[in-house]
Design a protein around this motif. Structure first.
Motif, PDB file in Angstrom:
ATOM      1  N   LEU A  31       6.817   5.148   0.213  1.00 38.09           N
ATOM      2  CA  LEU A  31       6.252   6.491   0.391  1.00 38.09           C
ATOM      3  C   LEU A  31       4.995   6.445   1.247  1.00 38.09           C
ATOM      4  O   LEU A  31       4.778   7.319   2.095  1.00 38.09           O
ATOM      5  CB  LEU A  31       5.938   7.124  -0.963  1.00 38.09           C
ATOM      6  CG  LEU A  31       7.101   7.734  -1.720  1.00 38.09           C
ATOM      7  CD1 LEU A  31       6.665   8.168  -3.104  1.00 38.09           C
ATOM      8  CD2 LEU A  31       7.701   8.893  -0.963  1.00 38.09           C
ATOM      9  N   LEU A  32       4.174   5.446   1.031  1.00 39.85           N
ATOM     10  CA  LEU A  32       2.974   5.306   1.857  1.00 39.85           C
ATOM     11  C   LEU A  32       3.333   4.999   3.305  1.00 39.85           C
ATOM     12  O   LEU A  32       2.696   5.499   4.233  1.00 39.85           O
ATOM     13  CB  LEU A  32       2.068   4.208   1.302  1.00 39.85           C
ATOM     14  CG  LEU A  32       1.373   4.517  -0.010  1.00 39.85           C
ATOM     15  CD1 LEU A  32       0.568   3.308  -0.476  1.00 39.85           C
ATOM     16  CD2 LEU A  32       0.486   5.740   0.101  1.00 39.85           C
ATOM     17  N   ALA A  33       4.360   4.200   3.506  1.00 43.31           N
ATOM     18  CA  ALA A  33       4.763   3.834   4.865  1.00 43.31           C
ATOM     19  C   ALA A  33       5.387   5.003   5.611  1.00 43.31           C
ATOM     20  O   ALA A  33       5.271   5.098   6.835  1.00 43.31           O
ATOM     21  CB  ALA A  33       5.743   2.668   4.817  1.00 43.31           C
ATOM     22  N   SER A  34       6.031   5.909   4.903  1.00 38.75           N
ATOM     23  CA  SER A  34       6.725   7.012   5.570  1.00 38.75           C
ATOM     24  C   SER A  34       5.846   8.237   5.799  1.00 38.75           C
ATOM     25  O   SER A  34       6.227   9.145   6.517  1.00 38.75           O
ATOM     26  CB  SER A  34       7.942   7.433   4.749  1.00 38.75           C
ATOM     27  OG  SER A  34       7.534   8.044   3.551  1.00 38.75           O
ATOM     28  N   SER A  35       4.691   8.269   5.176  1.00 36.26           N
ATOM     29  CA  SER A  35       3.837   9.443   5.274  1.00 36.26           C
ATOM     30  C   SER A  35       2.984   9.387   6.543  1.00 36.26           C
ATOM     31  O   SER A  35       2.201   8.465   6.733  1.00 36.26           O
ATOM     32  CB  SER A  35       2.929   9.523   4.049  1.00 36.26           C
ATOM     33  OG  SER A  35       2.095  10.631   4.155  1.00 36.26           O
ATOM     34  N   PRO A  36       3.112  10.392   7.400  1.00 31.17           N
ATOM     35  CA  PRO A  36       2.331  10.385   8.632  1.00 31.17           C
ATOM     36  C   PRO A  36       0.870  10.819   8.440  1.00 31.17           C
ATOM     37  O   PRO A  36       0.013  10.472   9.229  1.00 31.17           O
ATOM     38  CB  PRO A  36       3.064  11.391   9.516  1.00 31.17           C
ATOM     39  CG  PRO A  36       3.705  12.329   8.550  1.00 31.17           C
ATOM     40  CD  PRO A  36       4.027  11.517   7.327  1.00 31.17           C
ATOM     41  N   SER A  37       0.600  11.533   7.393  1.00 27.74           N
ATOM     42  CA  SER A  37      -0.724  12.117   7.198  1.00 27.74           C
ATOM     43  C   SER A  37      -1.551  11.297   6.199  1.00 27.74           C
ATOM     44  O   SER A  37      -1.042  10.858   5.159  1.00 27.74           O
ATOM     45  CB  SER A  37      -0.565  13.546   6.667  1.00 27.74           C
ATOM     46  OG  SER A  37      -1.771  14.036   6.170  1.00 27.74           O
ATOM     47  N   ALA A  38      -2.811  11.142   6.497  1.00 27.37           N
ATOM     48  CA  ALA A  38      -3.712  10.447   5.574  1.00 27.37           C
ATOM     49  C   ALA A  38      -3.868  11.239   4.276  1.00 27.37           C
ATOM     50  O   ALA A  38      -4.003  10.657   3.196  1.00 27.37           O
ATOM     51  CB  ALA A  38      -5.062  10.231   6.233  1.00 27.37           C
ATOM     52  N   LEU A  39      -3.841  12.567   4.369  1.00 28.20           N
ATOM     53  CA  LEU A  39      -3.957  13.410   3.185  1.00 28.20           C
ATOM     54  C   LEU A  39      -2.760  13.205   2.256  1.00 28.20           C
ATOM     55  O   LEU A  39      -2.919  13.081   1.039  1.00 28.20           O
ATOM     56  CB  LEU A  39      -4.077  14.881   3.586  1.00 28.20           C
ATOM     57  CG  LEU A  39      -4.230  15.869   2.442  1.00 28.20           C
ATOM     58  CD1 LEU A  39      -5.535  15.607   1.693  1.00 28.20           C
ATOM     59  CD2 LEU A  39      -4.189  17.289   2.962  1.00 28.20           C
ATOM     60  N   LEU A  40      -1.555  13.145   2.822  1.00 29.50           N
ATOM     61  CA  LEU A  40      -0.364  12.917   2.009  1.00 29.50           C
ATOM     62  C   LEU A  40      -0.389  11.532   1.370  1.00 29.50           C
ATOM     63  O   LEU A  40       0.029  11.363   0.223  1.00 29.50           O
ATOM     64  CB  LEU A  40       0.898  13.098   2.835  1.00 29.50           C
ATOM     65  CG  LEU A  40       1.224  14.536   3.224  1.00 29.50           C
ATOM     66  CD1 LEU A  40       2.448  14.583   4.123  1.00 29.50           C
ATOM     67  CD2 LEU A  40       1.432  15.392   1.997  1.00 29.50           C
ATOM     68  N   LYS A  41      -0.868  10.539   2.089  1.00 28.57           N
ATOM     69  CA  LYS A  41      -0.994   9.196   1.518  1.00 28.57           C
ATOM     70  C   LYS A  41      -1.965   9.196   0.345  1.00 28.57           C
ATOM     71  O   LYS A  41      -1.738   8.528  -0.664  1.00 28.57           O
ATOM     72  CB  LYS A  41      -1.466   8.205   2.583  1.00 28.57           C
ATOM     73  CG  LYS A  41      -0.421   7.868   3.608  1.00 28.57           C
ATOM     74  CD  LYS A  41      -0.952   6.864   4.603  1.00 28.57           C
ATOM     75  CE  LYS A  41       0.104   6.572   5.652  1.00 28.57           C
ATOM     76  NZ  LYS A  41      -0.344   5.571   6.619  1.00 28.57           N
ATOM     77  N   THR A  42      -3.024   9.970   0.477  1.00 26.35           N
ATOM     78  CA  THR A  42      -3.997  10.083  -0.612  1.00 26.35           C
ATOM     79  C   THR A  42      -3.361  10.722  -1.835  1.00 26.35           C
ATOM     80  O   THR A  42      -3.550  10.252  -2.963  1.00 26.35           O
ATOM     81  CB  THR A  42      -5.214  10.904  -0.153  1.00 26.35           C
ATOM     82  OG1 THR A  42      -5.785  10.269   0.991  1.00 26.35           O
ATOM     83  CG2 THR A  42      -6.251  11.019  -1.244  1.00 26.35           C
ATOM     84  N   TYR A  43      -2.601  11.801  -1.632  1.00 23.69           N
ATOM     85  CA  TYR A  43      -1.927  12.461  -2.749  1.00 23.69           C
ATOM     86  C   TYR A  43      -0.924  11.543  -3.415  1.00 23.69           C
ATOM     87  O   TYR A  43      -0.829  11.482  -4.641  1.00 23.69           O
ATOM     88  CB  TYR A  43      -1.220  13.745  -2.283  1.00 23.69           C
ATOM     89  CG  TYR A  43      -2.145  14.918  -2.092  1.00 23.69           C
ATOM     90  CD1 TYR A  43      -3.178  15.179  -2.963  1.00 23.69           C
ATOM     91  CD2 TYR A  43      -1.963  15.773  -1.016  1.00 23.69           C
ATOM     92  CE1 TYR A  43      -4.018  16.256  -2.776  1.00 23.69           C
ATOM     93  CE2 TYR A  43      -2.810  16.854  -0.817  1.00 23.69           C
ATOM     94  CZ  TYR A  43      -3.823  17.091  -1.707  1.00 23.69           C
ATOM     95  OH  TYR A  43      -4.654  18.151  -1.523  1.00 23.69           O
ATOM     96  N   VAL A  44      -0.135  10.820  -2.624  1.00 25.58           N
ATOM     97  CA  VAL A  44       0.864   9.901  -3.169  1.00 25.58           C
ATOM     98  C   VAL A  44       0.177   8.837  -4.024  1.00 25.58           C
ATOM     99  O   VAL A  44       0.597   8.549  -5.145  1.00 25.58           O
ATOM    100  CB  VAL A  44       1.711   9.266  -2.043  1.00 25.58           C
ATOM    101  CG1 VAL A  44       2.493   8.072  -2.543  1.00 25.58           C
ATOM    102  CG2 VAL A  44       2.642  10.292  -1.435  1.00 25.58           C
TER     103      VAL A  44
END
Length: 82
Positions: A31-44
């Motif tokens: 999930l972290l690898a597929s997320s383009p946004s830093a915000l989405l990585k933070t949420y994950v």
């Protein structure tokens, strides 16, 4: 001592271990690898670690409730209400 609460706490602790050691590489890292946004990585990451913490806290509460009769009802109720 409550055998049922000890069994529930043991199963919950096993589930926590599976979540941490099998779910991390299988779910969290992709999930972290597929997320383009830093915000989405933070949420994950926030949701993953919060779930891990809640699983561990509930496991420990069930195990403690299984051993200690004084707080048995309140701890078991706190886990159930979640």
């Amino acid at each position: 001592m409550s055998k049922w609460l000890l069994a529930a706490g043991t199963l919950s602790l096993a589930t926590t271990g599976i979540h941490l050691f099998a779910g991390g590489p299988e779910v969290h890292v992709p999930l972290l690898a597929s997320s383009p946004s830093a915000l989405l990585k933070t949420y994950v990451s926030l949701l993953w670690h919060a779930t891990s913490a809640i699983l561990l806290i509930n496991s420990l509460a069930l195990l403690f409730a299984g051993v200690n009769g004084r707080y048995r009802v309140s701890l078991a109720a706190a886990v159930i209400v979640q």
